[in-house]
Scaffold this active site. Structure first.
Site, mmCIF file in Angstrom:
data_model
loop_
_atom_site.group_PDB
_atom_site.id
_atom_site.type_symbol
_atom_site.label_atom_id
_atom_site.label_comp_id
_atom_site.label_asym_id
_atom_site.label_seq_id
_atom_site.Cartn_x
_atom_site.Cartn_y
_atom_site.Cartn_z
ATOM 1 N N ASP A 17 0.838 -1.329 0.087
ATOM 2 C CA ASP A 17 -0.147 -0.035 -0.494
ATOM 3 C C ASP A 17 0.451 1.285 0.078
ATOM 4 O O ASP A 17 2.123 1.569 0.606
ATOM 5 C CB ASP A 17 -1.604 -0.262 1.230
ATOM 6 C CG ASP A 17 -1.957 0.979 0.827
ATOM 7 O OD1 ASP A 17 -2.247 1.283 0.262
ATOM 8 O OD2 ASP A 17 -2.798 1.741 1.786
ATOM 9 N N HIS A 34 2.502 3.324 -8.360
ATOM 10 C CA HIS A 34 2.506 1.642 -8.981
ATOM 11 C C HIS A 34 3.680 1.681 -10.165
ATOM 12 O O HIS A 34 4.226 -0.168 -9.843
ATOM 13 C CB HIS A 34 1.163 1.775 -10.239
ATOM 14 C CG HIS A 34 -0.302 1.805 -9.379
ATOM 15 N ND1 HIS A 34 -0.352 1.691 -8.081
ATOM 16 C CD2 HIS A 34 -1.583 2.789 -9.809
ATOM 17 C CE1 HIS A 34 -1.607 2.507 -7.670
ATOM 18 N NE2 HIS A 34 -1.964 3.196 -8.231
ATOM 19 N N GLU A 64 -11.738 -5.497 -4.809
ATOM 20 C CA GLU A 64 -12.668 -3.911 -5.238
ATOM 21 C C GLU A 64 -11.262 -3.217 -6.316
ATOM 22 O O GLU A 64 -12.684 -2.037 -6.219
ATOM 23 C CB GLU A 64 -12.456 -3.648 -3.916
ATOM 24 C CG GLU A 64 -12.593 -4.108 -2.582
ATOM 25 C CD GLU A 64 -11.933 -5.424 -2.187
ATOM 26 O OE1 GLU A 64 -12.176 -5.720 -2.626
ATOM 27 O OE2 GLU A 64 -13.858 -6.152 -1.864
ATOM 28 N N ASN A 65 -10.483 -3.221 -6.478
ATOM 29 C CA ASN A 65 -9.899 -2.259 -7.225
ATOM 30 C C ASN A 65 -9.937 -2.111 -8.261
ATOM 31 O O ASN A 65 -9.448 -1.414 -9.537
ATOM 32 C CB ASN A 65 -7.638 -2.479 -7.721
ATOM 33 C CG ASN A 65 -6.728 -2.352 -6.633
ATOM 34 O OD1 ASN A 65 -6.262 -3.127 -6.289
ATOM 35 N ND2 ASN A 65 -7.645 -1.100 -5.492
ATOM 36 N N ARG A 68 -11.518 1.347 -9.472
ATOM 37 C CA ARG A 68 -10.660 2.329 -9.587
ATOM 38 C C ARG A 68 -10.819 3.280 -10.718
ATOM 39 O O ARG A 68 -11.552 2.228 -11.890
ATOM 40 C CB ARG A 68 -9.854 2.503 -9.239
ATOM 41 C CG ARG A 68 -9.027 2.038 -7.692
ATOM 42 C CD ARG A 68 -7.382 1.544 -7.278
ATOM 43 N NE ARG A 68 -7.524 1.601 -6.278
ATOM 44 C CZ ARG A 68 -6.659 2.267 -5.555
ATOM 45 N NH1 ARG A 68 -5.350 2.563 -5.958
ATOM 46 N NH2 ARG A 68 -6.149 1.551 -3.971
HETATM 47 C C1 FPP Z 1 -2.468 0.149 -2.801
HETATM 48 O O1 FPP Z 1 -1.462 1.891 -3.392
HETATM 49 C C2 FPP Z 1 -1.587 -0.611 -4.237
HETATM 50 C C3 FPP Z 1 -2.192 -0.956 -5.546
HETATM 51 C C4 FPP Z 1 -3.722 -1.198 -5.843
HETATM 52 C C5 FPP Z 1 -1.325 -1.817 -6.032
HETATM 53 C C6 FPP Z 1 -0.357 -2.424 -5.680
HETATM 54 C C7 FPP Z 1 0.462 -3.050 -6.938
HETATM 55 C C8 FPP Z 1 1.732 -2.903 -6.763
HETATM 56 C C9 FPP Z 1 2.129 -2.057 -5.989
HETATM 57 C C10 FPP Z 1 2.519 -2.834 -8.219
HETATM 58 C C11 FPP Z 1 2.407 -4.991 -8.487
HETATM 59 C C12 FPP Z 1 3.234 -4.636 -9.548
HETATM 60 C C13 FPP Z 1 3.703 -6.455 -10.124
HETATM 61 C C14 FPP Z 1 4.336 -6.669 -11.076
HETATM 62 C C15 FPP Z 1 1.763 -7.394 -10.082
HETATM 63 P P1 FPP Z 1 -2.323 2.922 -2.945
HETATM 64 O O2 FPP Z 1 -2.380 3.267 -4.536
HETATM 65 O O3 FPP Z 1 -3.821 2.622 -2.939
HETATM 66 O O4 FPP Z 1 -2.263 4.031 -2.657
HETATM 67 P P2 FPP Z 1 -2.423 4.845 -1.457
HETATM 68 O O5 FPP Z 1 -3.195 4.614 -0.256
HETATM 69 O O6 FPP Z 1 -1.523 5.936 -1.175
HETATM 70 O O7 FPP Z 1 -3.430 5.291 -1.983
#
Ligand code: FPP
Length: 244
Positions: A17, A34, A64-65, A68
């Site tokens: 996260d 990301h 849930e994503n 977005r």
């Molecule tokens: C949450 O951060 C993260 C995600 C929804 C996606 C996680 C994906 C990656 C780290 C890359 C995946 C890579 C591979 C190779 C599969 P957020 O966007 O909710 O962050 P925030 O809470 O700061 O808004």
């Protein structure tokens, strides 16, 4: 490297996260966070492998994503493909086996194909299991397990116990999570591996996922080593090595 070190966590799961906040703090688009998070994925895979972790499960995209903004979903969906394209040789070299959990029927065909290719090419590897949770939600996984069990029609209701049930989850061989790491400073489970985290030790880190490096994994594993895991027993019972 063979899975599982002597006292370390056998199964480490990570809620990655903080990508969006990391980017916004630098005046960048959330999607840049990301993208930067992929480097942390590379690093955690290497480090976990070198530290003797047996199973590493990464929460890459939740059910849930899907809600977005469209461009963010598209970017997130492009990352696993890119990762597999670039990293597969090293993954194979390290004897790592790639697996996935989640509703793969919802994934775009090209993502699904690249995932299946990665699973196939690493199917005979015997080292660390690297599990991508994609289009994954734990409640959905449990509901799907119930459906499989009922459709199977072979199990009498009275014979269902925790072990029988777990065999119908997305990855029947997956052991319980020992260490659950969440970056980004929040203290939530967010519908991740609810069945498997029953006795997990939880370590939350303030660092945002794109800043996550080997030292953060080592710190979390160090904190795990300092915990007394009781599994419902008293401290005295655990220290005397018995349950009766
Ligand atoms: C949450 O951060 C993260 C995600 C929804 C996606 C996680 C994906 C990656 C780290 C890359 C995946 C890579 C591979 C190779 C599969 P957020 O966007 O909710 O962050 P925030 O809470 O700061 O808004």
């Amino acid at each position: 490297m063979e899975p599982q070190s002597a006292e370390g966590p056998r199964h480490v799961a990570v809620i990655m996260d903080g990508n969006g906040r990391w980017a916004e703090r630098q005046g960048l688009e959330r999607t840049e966070g990301h993208r930067a998070g992929v480097e942390s994925v590379r690093q955690v895979v290497r480090s976990a492998n070198e530290l003797g972790v047996g199973w590493l499960t990464l929460y890459a995209f939740s059910s849930e994503n899907w809600n977005r903004p469209k461009h963010e979903v598209e970017l997130l969906m492009s990352l696993p493909e890119e990762f597999f394209e670039e990293e597969l040789p090293e993954v194979i070299e390290r004897n790592v086996r790639i697996l996935s959990i989640g509703r793969r029927d919802r994934l775009p065909p090209s993502v699904r194909a690249s995932l299946e290719n990665a699973e196939e090419k690493t199917a005979h590897n015997t080292g660390m299991r690297l599990v991508f949770a994609l289009s994954y939600g734990a409640r959905g996984e449990i509901v799907d397990a119930v459906k499989r069990l009922v459709r199977d029609g072979r199990v009498d209701a009275d014979d269902i116990d925790e072990k029988t049930f777990a065999a119908y989850l997305d990855q029947p061989e997956m052991p319980d999570v020992d260490l659950l790491i969440r970056t980004g400073g929040e203290q939530r489970l967010s519908n991740f591996l609810l069945w498997q985290v029953a006795y997990a030790e939880l370590v939350t880190l303030d660092c945002m996922w794109p800043d996550f490096r080997r030292e953060h994994l080592e710190a979390a594993m160090g904190a795990f080593g300092d915990r007394e895991r009781r599994f419902g027993l008293t401290g005295a019972q655990v220290r005397s090595g018995g349950g009766s």
